[in-house]
Enzyme design. Structure first.
Site, PDB file in Angstrom:
ATOM      1  CD  GLU B  50     -23.857 -29.699   9.909  1.00 20.65           C
ATOM      2  OE1 GLU B  50     -24.477 -30.639  10.476  1.00 20.65           O
ATOM      3  OE2 GLU B  50     -24.038 -28.503  10.192  1.00 20.65           O
ATOM      4  CG  PHE B 112     -21.919 -19.249  20.221  1.00 24.94           C
ATOM      5  CD1 PHE B 112     -22.645 -20.143  21.020  1.00 24.94           C
ATOM      6  CD2 PHE B 112     -22.373 -19.000  18.937  1.00 24.94           C
ATOM      7  CE1 PHE B 112     -23.797 -20.742  20.537  1.00 24.94           C
ATOM      8  CE2 PHE B 112     -23.521 -19.595  18.449  1.00 24.94           C
ATOM      9  CZ  PHE B 112     -24.239 -20.470  19.248  1.00 24.94           C
ATOM     10  CD  GLN B 113     -22.667 -22.410  16.596  1.00 25.80           C
ATOM     11  OE1 GLN B 113     -22.399 -21.752  15.603  1.00 25.80           O
ATOM     12  NE2 GLN B 113     -23.774 -23.141  16.686  1.00 25.80           N
ATOM     13  CE  LYS B 162     -18.765 -13.652  11.276  1.00 23.72           C
ATOM     14  NZ  LYS B 162     -19.809 -14.082  10.341  1.00 23.72           N
ATOM     15  CG  MET B 479     -22.715 -58.048  10.742  1.00 26.90           C
ATOM     16  SD  MET B 479     -22.563 -59.621   9.866  1.00 26.90           S
ATOM     17  CE  MET B 479     -22.091 -59.072   8.236  1.00 26.90           C
TER      18      MET B 479
HETATM   19  C1  LIG Z   1     -22.535 -46.222  13.179  1.00 32.16           C
HETATM   20  C2  LIG Z   1     -22.483 -47.670  13.496  1.00 32.16           C
HETATM   21  N1  LIG Z   1     -23.000 -48.139  14.645  1.00 32.16           N
HETATM   22  C3  LIG Z   1     -22.957 -49.456  14.945  1.00 32.16           C
HETATM   23  C4  LIG Z   1     -22.374 -50.343  14.090  1.00 32.16           C
HETATM   24  C5  LIG Z   1     -22.321 -51.824  14.431  1.00 32.16           C
HETATM   25  N2  LIG Z   1     -23.090 -52.599  13.442  1.00 32.16           N
HETATM   26  C6  LIG Z   1     -22.533 -53.222  12.392  1.00 32.16           C
HETATM   27  S1  LIG Z   1     -23.620 -53.985  11.398  1.00 32.16           S
HETATM   28  C7  LIG Z   1     -24.918 -53.536  12.385  1.00 32.16           C
HETATM   29  C8  LIG Z   1     -26.315 -53.944  12.059  1.00 32.16           C
HETATM   30  C9  LIG Z   1     -26.839 -53.251  10.858  1.00 32.16           C
HETATM   31  O1  LIG Z   1     -28.224 -53.524  10.757  1.00 32.16           O
HETATM   32  P1  LIG Z   1     -29.024 -53.196   9.437  1.00 32.16           P
HETATM   33  O2  LIG Z   1     -28.697 -51.819   9.000  1.00 32.16           O
HETATM   34  O3  LIG Z   1     -30.446 -53.513   9.641  1.00 32.16           O
HETATM   35  O4  LIG Z   1     -28.346 -54.171   8.378  1.00 32.16           O
HETATM   36  P2  LIG Z   1     -28.436 -55.775   8.344  1.00 32.16           P
HETATM   37  O5  LIG Z   1     -27.192 -56.283   9.009  1.00 32.16           O
HETATM   38  O6  LIG Z   1     -29.675 -56.203   9.042  1.00 32.16           O
HETATM   39  O7  LIG Z   1     -28.438 -56.087   6.890  1.00 32.16           O
HETATM   40  C10 LIG Z   1     -24.460 -52.795  13.478  1.00 32.16           C
HETATM   41  C11 LIG Z   1     -25.305 -52.283  14.557  1.00 32.16           C
HETATM   42  C12 LIG Z   1     -21.805 -49.808  12.917  1.00 32.16           C
HETATM   43  N3  LIG Z   1     -21.165 -50.579  12.030  1.00 32.16           N
HETATM   44  N4  LIG Z   1     -21.880 -48.490  12.638  1.00 32.16           N
END
Ligand SMILES: Cc1ncc(C[n+]2csc(CCOP(=O)(O)OP(=O)(O)O)c2C)c(N)n1
Ligand SMILES: [Mg+2]
Lengths: 163, 566
Positions: B50, B112-113, B162, B479
């Protein structure tokens, strides 16, 4: 600085929680909040006493206006409004203090609404500062319980809120 | 004619012109799905989660400008949509999310749910409704769509118990909607507009600072005309990319944390910032105390709460950006001589800017042995169609895309700016492709985020949605690793994705095609081969593992304190 704001809201499902969660979610203070239906069908009025500098108050005002169910926001802090609050006060009253309680009640034009040999229950209305004052005087005599409604406010003069 | 509530809901969607919905069935929406079985006017796409379905509705909305629609069942179905709703809310995307709810009589009983999805989503929806009577379905849906798309757009949730789906009622859709407590300001105040034009004419170092509002408000044309008429340089936020042609002389590119040096310098040295549909987010302003110290600020936004939230504003204009920009064009058109003098007076400012541009352009060190991610983005730009739609995930690859793709058209970049949601890219591309089957839709992902909704490969294949998935694989949560490198002494705590994944096999397992490039000379041919496939494709690029996104304004630093090469 403390502000008293009136918020006219559609009497819709969940509107109180929308307003309350706006304040908590954005870190705004609520000192008091009261809400009840108005003379107009489907419309309720909230009075919120809050605090903050001009910038925060501007945000509170705008954020409230942004809620879909909010029809109007009025800030009465410029002295344009009259404020009243009611308090129910249960105070210890035995022997010599009974007379003192009655004197205070008289001075503040409050009312005794329940009596026992050991206590009085008082109904006081007035500006919130007046309620603070009566509580200050009664405190040394022994406050057992205090219930305050929070302020309600209305604009001065002949005009209604719609102008 | 009497019909049940579930059918009434579908008739409402049809009346709103909805042609595609993204949804997932379950106990409390089974009646809607039963009606859908024979309701041919609406195409239903079944995602594999979803969250992804709701992101897809978001991608559909961003690409088309229409309201995206998602459906989920009560309880876990509803909670699965929350991240996607919050993503849409932060970027002001118009959506209607219909969630099933337990029967009215059971609400509050921990049935439920059952979850209080209205309560859970209150802070991340523009508004929400609980339908309590079959008679109310049509007016609520009319209001929901109206609220979602007008003013500052946003997601609206409709909780649909529902028993009301089963109840019988008459269907009649209201022609108009009037909500006395909701009247968004559309027209900018003409006097404010005149004042703004006067301030502009008196400025010598003006900058147009443009955000997603211009894309959402379909005002790219007006913005471009105004900027060109007056010769004012334009910098955009991440969300504003595409609202002004990236290859125009007046374009400064993106500003902020990973923005261009010239954009951040121009903001810092400006004497007049004209903010249009942007909100002075902390990723854009850097340290507020030293932000644009000498600039007056004009702020145009449809949402009054955005104005003066973070920075002082000298001239606020509340209104639809398209209307306000059109008014500005009109006002300045009447003063041809003045405008000509003004444009001439900006030559010093333009010179200063081109010096900054020349000094530190957005660039990278190329390599003959190892694939640089920026090179892949440049090649993608070169080889993709002019009207290609690009979605990104979140991380370094997102910033490289923003820096190197040079977006020229609005609604061609779909990216989670406000919430920064990993897992957004692939499903958003899916939504855009569903809206535009004939256009090239590309999603640029990291190896981390692509895993967060990789299951949607199945949806792409099943629905013949030929999304091209680009994975810039650094085998790192890049990042975060970059921050660890710069600010935590290279302590790479939990950011190395040690397990290598065979994406070619993975694509194969879903019945799609996969390609891999490990050397720079393979990049072009992989892209060409991938683009040539008439179906969903994964193109994986093994990139320089410790490449950084530069320049960078460290969090909390001033905009002009950029790390240019570290
Ligand atoms: C749902 C979620 N969890 C954690 C983060 C924190 N976060 C930001 S960038 C990143 C790394 C992303 O890694 P990747 O998808 O390999 O992209 P890259 O930066 O290597 O290009 C993380 C963990 C986020 N933005 N969103
Ligand atoms: Mg990565």
């Amino acid at each position: 600085m403390q502000h008293t704001i009136s918020v006219m809201v559609e009497n819709e499902f969940g509107v109180l929680s929308r307003v309350a969660s706006l304040f908590s979610g954005r870190g705004f203070n609520i000192d008091s909040l009261s809400v009840a239906p108005t003379n107009e069908e489907g419309l309720s009025r909230m009075t919120i006493v809050t605090r903050g500098d001009d910038k925060i108050l501007e945000q509170i005002n705008k954020q409230l206006n942004k809620l879909i169910d909010v029809l109007k926001v009025i800030d009465f802090t410029d002295g344009s409004g009259i404020e009243r609050e009611m308090a129910l006060i249960k105070v210890t009253a035995e022997d010599e203090s009974r007379a003192e309680v009655l004197r205070v009640v008289d001075i503040f034009r409050a009312k005794i609404i329940d009596v026992t040999p050991k206590s009085y229950t008082i109904e006081a209305t007035g500006n919130p500062l007046k309620i603070d004052a009566i509580l200050d005087l009664l405190r040394p005599l022994g406050l057992k319980e205090v219930v305050r409604t929070g302020a309600v406010a209305i604009g001065r003069g002949a005009k209604g809120w719609k102008g | 004619m009497k019909m049940n509530g579930a059918r009434i809901m579908l008739e409402c969607l049809k009346k709103e012109g909805v042609d595609t919905v993204f949804g997932y069935p379950g106990g409390t929406v089974i009646n809607i799905y039963d009606e859908l079985f024979s309701f041919k006017e609406i195409r239903h796409i079944l995602p594999r989660h979803e969250q992804a379905g709701t992101h897809a509705a978001d991608g559909y909305a961003r690409a088309t400008g229409k309201v995206g629609v998602a459906i989920a069942t009560s309880g876990p179905g509803a909670t699965n949509t929350v991240t996607a709703i919050a993503t849409a809310y932060m970027d002001s995307i118009p959506m209607v999310i219909v969630t099933g709810q337990v029967p009215t009589a059971l609400i509050g009983n921990d049935a439920f749910q059952e979850v209080d999805i209205i309560g859970i989503t209150r802070p991340c929806t523009k508004h929400s409704f609980l339908i309590r009577d079959v008679k109310d379905i049509a007016t609520i849906m009319k209001k929901a769509f109206y609220i979602a798309r007008t003013g500052r757009p946003g997601p609206v949730l409709v909780d649909f118990p529902k028993d009301i789906q089963v109840a019988m009622g008459e269907f009649s859709y209201p022609d108009s909607v009037d909500i006395r407590s909701y009247k968004p300001t559309v027209e900018g105040h003409p006097r404010q507009v005149e004042k703004a034009c006067k301030m502009i004419m008196e400025s010598r170092r003006p900058v147009l600072y443009v955000g997603g509002g211009v894309v959402l408000g379909d005002a790219a044309e007006q913005l471009t005309t105004l900027a060109r008429n007056l010769g004012i340089p334009v910098t955009t936020t991440l969300m504003g990319l595409g609202s002004f042609p990236g290859d125009d002389q007046l374009s400064l590119g993106m500003l902020g944390m990973h923005g261009a040096y010239c954009a951040n310098m121009a903001m810092t040295h400006s004497d007049l910032i004209i903010a249009v549909g942007s909100r002075f987010d902390d990723r854009v302003t850097g340290k507020l105390a030293t932000f644009a110290p000498n600039a007056k600020i004009i702020h145009v936004d449809v949402d009054p709460t955005s104005i003066k939230k973070n920075v002082r504003v000298d001239l606020p204009i509340v209104g639809d950006v398209k209307d306000v920009l059109a008014q500005m064009i009109k006002v300045t058109d009447k003063e041809k001589v003045k405008v000509a003098d003004f444009v001439a007076s900006l030559s010093m400012w333009h010179e200063e800017i081109s010096e900054w541009k020349g000094k530190h352009p957005i660039s990278y060190k190329s390599s003959a042995s190892i694939i640089k991610p920026q090179f892949v983005i440049q090649k993608l730009r070169e080889l993709s169609d002019d009207d290609a739609i690009i979605s990104t995930d979140v991380g370094q690859h997102q910033m490289w895309t923003a820096q190197f793709f040079q977006f020229n058209r609005p609604r061609t970049l779909l990216t989670s700016g406000g919430l920064g949601t990993m897992g957004y890219g692939l499903p958003a591309a899916m939504g855009a492709q569903a809206a535009y089957p004939g256009r090239q839709v590309i999603t640029i992902c990291g190896d981390g985020g692509v895993q967060m909704n990789i299951q949607e490969m199945a949806t792409l294949v099943q629905n013949k949605l030929p999304v091209k998935i680009i994975i810039l694989n650094n085998n790192f949560l890049g990042m975060v690793r970059q921050w660890q490198e710069l600010f935590f002494d290279k302590r790479y705590s939990q950011t190395c994705m040690e397990l290598p994944i065979d994406y070619i096999k993975l694509a194969d397992a879903y019945g799609a095609k996969g390609f891999l490039a490990t050397k720079p000379e393979e990049v072009e041919s992989v892209i060409q081969q991938g683009f040539a496939v008439d179906g969903p494709v994964i193109m994986e690029f093994k990139i320089a593992r410790e490449e950084k996104v530069l320049p960078m304004v460290p969090a909390g630093a001033s905009l002009n304190e950029m790390v240019l090469n570290a």
